[in-house]
Design a protein around this motif. Structure first.
Motif, short mmCIF file in Angstrom:
data_model
loop_
_atom_site.label_atom_id
_atom_site.label_comp_id
_atom_site.label_asym_id
_atom_site.label_seq_id
_atom_site.Cartn_x
_atom_site.Cartn_y
_atom_site.Cartn_z
N GLU A 24 54.01 89.25 45.83
CA GLU A 24 54.59 88.77 47.09
C GLU A 24 53.51 88.30 48.07
OE1 GLU A 24 57.13 91.92 48.46
OE2 GLU A 24 58.68 91.43 46.99
N LEU A 25 52.32 88.86 48.00
CA LEU A 25 51.22 88.45 48.86
C LEU A 25 50.37 87.36 48.21
CD1 LEU A 25 50.09 91.98 50.08
CD2 LEU A 25 51.27 90.25 51.44
N ALA A 26 50.16 87.46 46.91
CA ALA A 26 49.28 86.53 46.21
C ALA A 26 49.86 85.12 46.15
CB ALA A 26 48.97 87.03 44.81
N VAL A 30 47.79 81.91 47.41
CA VAL A 30 47.35 80.88 46.46
C VAL A 30 47.82 79.50 46.93
CG1 VAL A 30 47.73 79.99 44.12
CG2 VAL A 30 47.15 82.39 44.46
N ARG A 31 49.09 79.39 47.30
CA ARG A 31 49.61 78.10 47.78
C ARG A 31 48.90 77.64 49.04
NH1 ARG A 31 54.06 80.70 45.82
NH2 ARG A 31 54.78 81.41 47.87
N ALA A 32 48.63 78.56 49.96
CA ALA A 32 47.92 78.21 51.20
C ALA A 32 46.51 77.71 50.90
CB ALA A 32 47.87 79.41 52.14
N GLY A 33 45.92 78.21 49.81
CA GLY A 33 44.58 77.79 49.41
C GLY A 33 44.58 76.53 48.57
N GLY A 34 45.76 75.95 48.35
CA GLY A 34 45.86 74.71 47.58
C GLY A 34 46.07 74.90 46.09
N GLY A 35 46.37 76.12 45.66
CA GLY A 35 46.54 76.41 44.24
C GLY A 35 47.93 76.07 43.72
N ARG A 36 47.96 75.68 42.45
CA ARG A 36 49.21 75.39 41.75
C ARG A 36 49.25 76.22 40.46
NH1 ARG A 36 46.68 71.32 43.67
NH2 ARG A 36 45.63 70.76 41.73
N VAL A 37 50.29 77.02 40.31
CA VAL A 37 50.42 77.85 39.11
C VAL A 37 50.82 76.95 37.94
CG1 VAL A 37 51.65 79.77 38.04
CG2 VAL A 37 51.04 79.88 40.48
N GLU A 71 38.33 84.05 48.16
CA GLU A 71 37.64 84.75 49.24
C GLU A 71 38.43 84.80 50.55
OE1 GLU A 71 33.90 82.69 49.37
OE2 GLU A 71 33.13 83.77 47.61
N SER A 72 39.57 84.11 50.59
CA SER A 72 40.37 84.06 51.82
C SER A 72 40.88 85.44 52.21
CB SER A 72 41.55 83.10 51.65
OG SER A 72 42.53 83.68 50.80
N GLU A 73 41.10 85.60 53.50
CA GLU A 73 41.63 86.86 54.01
C GLU A 73 43.00 87.17 53.39
OE1 GLU A 73 43.07 88.78 58.26
OE2 GLU A 73 41.61 87.15 58.28
N ALA A 74 43.84 86.15 53.25
CA ALA A 74 45.18 86.36 52.69
C ALA A 74 45.12 86.87 51.25
CB ALA A 74 45.98 85.06 52.76
N TYR A 75 44.24 86.29 50.43
CA TYR A 75 44.17 86.75 49.04
C TYR A 75 43.51 88.12 48.94
CZ TYR A 75 43.99 87.06 44.08
OH TYR A 75 44.17 87.52 42.80
N GLN A 76 42.55 88.39 49.79
CA GLN A 76 41.93 89.71 49.78
C GLN A 76 42.95 90.80 50.12
OE1 GLN A 76 38.73 90.42 48.64
NE2 GLN A 76 39.07 88.30 47.98
N LYS A 77 43.90 90.50 50.99
CA LYS A 77 44.99 91.44 51.29
C LYS A 77 45.86 91.65 50.05
CE LYS A 77 45.31 90.72 56.24
NZ LYS A 77 46.10 90.20 57.36
#
Length: 97
Positions: A24-26, A30-37, A71-77
């Protein structure tokens, strides 16, 4: 510019339901960081080491973007929410072009 990829393999998952808080957090991180699953461990045919457990592949527009997202704060959470007892092989790799 070469793309970047997150490659995660979970050799041991004792209770997949416990990944819910992490997922739910990841996902949003990931999307905020520009990632695509690209793949989330649906079907696997294993060779060599024979590991068939969950495998995840996420694509970013660049290697640098992939590192920054990790390394983003959101992914570290999200990482804090990854339950104890989970074994994960996580790598950030650079694409060939």
């Amino acid at each position: 510019m070469a793309k970047g990829y997150w490659v995660s393999v979970y050799p041991a998952i004792s209770d997949p339901e416990r990944l819910t808080a992490y997922n739910e957090l990841a996902g949003p991180a990931v999307r905020a960081g520009g990632g695509r699953v690209l793949s989330r461990g649906t079907r696997v045919v294993a060779h060599e080491a024979g590991i068939t457990q969950r495998a995840v592949l996420i694509e970013f527009d660049s290697f640098e973007q992939a590192v920054a997202a990790y390394e983003s704060e959101a992914y570290q959470k999200a990482l804090v929410a990854l339950p104890d007892g989970y074994e994960r092989d996580f790598r950030i790799v650079e694409g060939t072009d």
